[in-house]
Design a protein around this motif. Sequence first.
Motif, PDB file in Angstrom:
ATOM      1  N   LYS A  61       0.859  -1.180   0.000  1.00 28.85           N
ATOM      2  CA  LYS A  61       0.000   0.000   0.000  1.00 28.85           C
ATOM      3  C   LYS A  61       0.902   1.239   0.000  1.00 28.85           C
ATOM      4  N   PHE A  62       0.539   2.233  -0.781  1.00 31.96           N
ATOM      5  CA  PHE A  62       1.371   3.442  -0.823  1.00 31.96           C
ATOM      6  C   PHE A  62       0.870   4.428   0.215  1.00 31.96           C
ATOM      7  N   PHE A 108      -4.932   6.127  -9.907  1.00 31.86           N
ATOM      8  CA  PHE A 108      -3.898   5.372 -10.617  1.00 31.86           C
ATOM      9  C   PHE A 108      -2.572   6.079 -10.381  1.00 31.86           C
ATOM     10  N   GLY A 109      -1.614   5.361  -9.779  1.00 36.23           N
ATOM     11  CA  GLY A 109      -0.369   5.991  -9.379  1.00 36.23           C
ATOM     12  C   GLY A 109       0.864   5.259  -9.871  1.00 36.23           C
ATOM     13  N   PHE A 159       3.562   0.467  -9.837  1.00 38.69           N
ATOM     14  CA  PHE A 159       2.254   0.975 -10.242  1.00 38.69           C
ATOM     15  C   PHE A 159       1.222   0.618  -9.171  1.00 38.69           C
ATOM     16  N   TYR A 160       0.314   1.577  -8.923  1.00 33.67           N
ATOM     17  CA  TYR A 160      -0.699   1.392  -7.876  1.00 33.67           C
ATOM     18  C   TYR A 160      -2.084   1.732  -8.416  1.00 33.67           C
ATOM     19  N   ILE A 161      -3.082   0.966  -7.971  1.00 32.21           N
ATOM     20  CA  ILE A 161      -4.491   1.269  -8.218  1.00 32.21           C
ATOM     21  C   ILE A 161      -5.150   1.448  -6.863  1.00 32.21           C
ATOM     22  N   LEU A 178      -0.685  -1.936  -4.514  1.00 28.19           N
ATOM     23  CA  LEU A 178       0.322  -2.309  -5.504  1.00 28.19           C
ATOM     24  C   LEU A 178      -0.239  -3.217  -6.586  1.00 28.19           C
ATOM     25  N   LEU A 179       0.011  -2.851  -7.857  1.00 31.09           N
ATOM     26  CA  LEU A 179      -0.305  -3.715  -8.990  1.00 31.09           C
ATOM     27  C   LEU A 179       0.921  -4.526  -9.388  1.00 31.09           C
TER      28      LEU A 179
END
Length: 386
Positions: A28-29, A201-202, A212-214, A218-219
């Motif tokens: 998780k960001f 979307f990060g 990449f994050y949704i 984390l994706l």
Amino acid sequence: MRKIIMLAATLVASFCFTVPAMADAPKKFDLTNYEINWADEFNGTELNRKNWTPQIGNGNNYGIWEWGNNEKEYYKEENLTVSDGKLVIKGKYEPNAGKVGDVSYNFSSGRITSAGRVEVGYGYVEGRIKMPSAKGIWPAFWMLGTNGKTWPACGEIDIMEAFNTRNTLQSTIHYLGSDGKSDMYLYEQRNDLKKTDWHTFGCYRDGKIIAFYIDRELLVSYTTADNATGTRSVLNDKYYFLINMACGGNLAGGNPDSSLDADMEIDYVRYYTAKPAQPTVNPTPKTTAPVVKAPGKVKIKKAVNVKKKKIKLSIKKIAGVKGYKIRWCDTKDFQGYEEKTIKKTSYTIKGLSKGKWYIKIRAYKMNGTKKVWGKWSTVKTVKVRK
């Protein structure tokens, strides 16, 4: 997004290419130690030209016929509108929307770029976006490198791409193969999200990894460290943003039909960088300070929808508090929330869209320079109708 790629190909290893390996990244960001370096919240009634330039036509004026992807739209500035705190890109069927040479285009859409205006380096970039679901469309939020080299040597980072009526969401990296001419790419997909809802979307980069994050989950992540010989990874360069919705093209799953009328909505685009390290100071002698008790739970007296898509709030005053934090979101789990700290017991939330909104509030007291927070209020649900 820039060039032809075939999803059927799986590039995980090659005898003549160096492929970034999978890398560890936070699941998780957390933005606690980050601050906004740049942002466009799309307030006002027109596109901010300090941040963005509309790109017009079929790509021929930019030396990229049909944008290198066999796209079938003609990009127009009038398909870009800003209102109610968001940017809307409209894709639609429009006979003779544009003509280049002997080729006519019957679909129009919008495309913007921050090239020459906004560039981002290490840190975390994020867009909050709601996409349409329609035959033959290909919306994307992506970046291109600024090293001045021809694609793919400039590098490409596709933070989010979506396709057709499927719920497939994809993140991709493009970079130059070691033969000096091949487009190498890696991608990851997620198929279990409803793309017509709001999502964030990060993309995070720090010179060692790209992740990449949704919705800040984390994706996928890959290594990007510069190699032992000192050759710099193109994925560690500075990049500029692009946002567009293609009609047709290599990954759109066919062309739209004459019923096309689809809106891609963007709430914000933000660039976060790490907060500066705090200077080390000599500890001061400890003193016994009075214990400050946390304030009680806030009670929301009133939360009503008023004209121009606003919510007017009234809070029951709590004695001894210094202020209140209001948090609101259009999802129950408060993913992609907005918040505001206020001193008074009333506030009007602006720039909302129609639909259900969820609100919670907590109060704080001061213990010296430190805030002492109370518990969140019961979540209040308000439906914005007007």
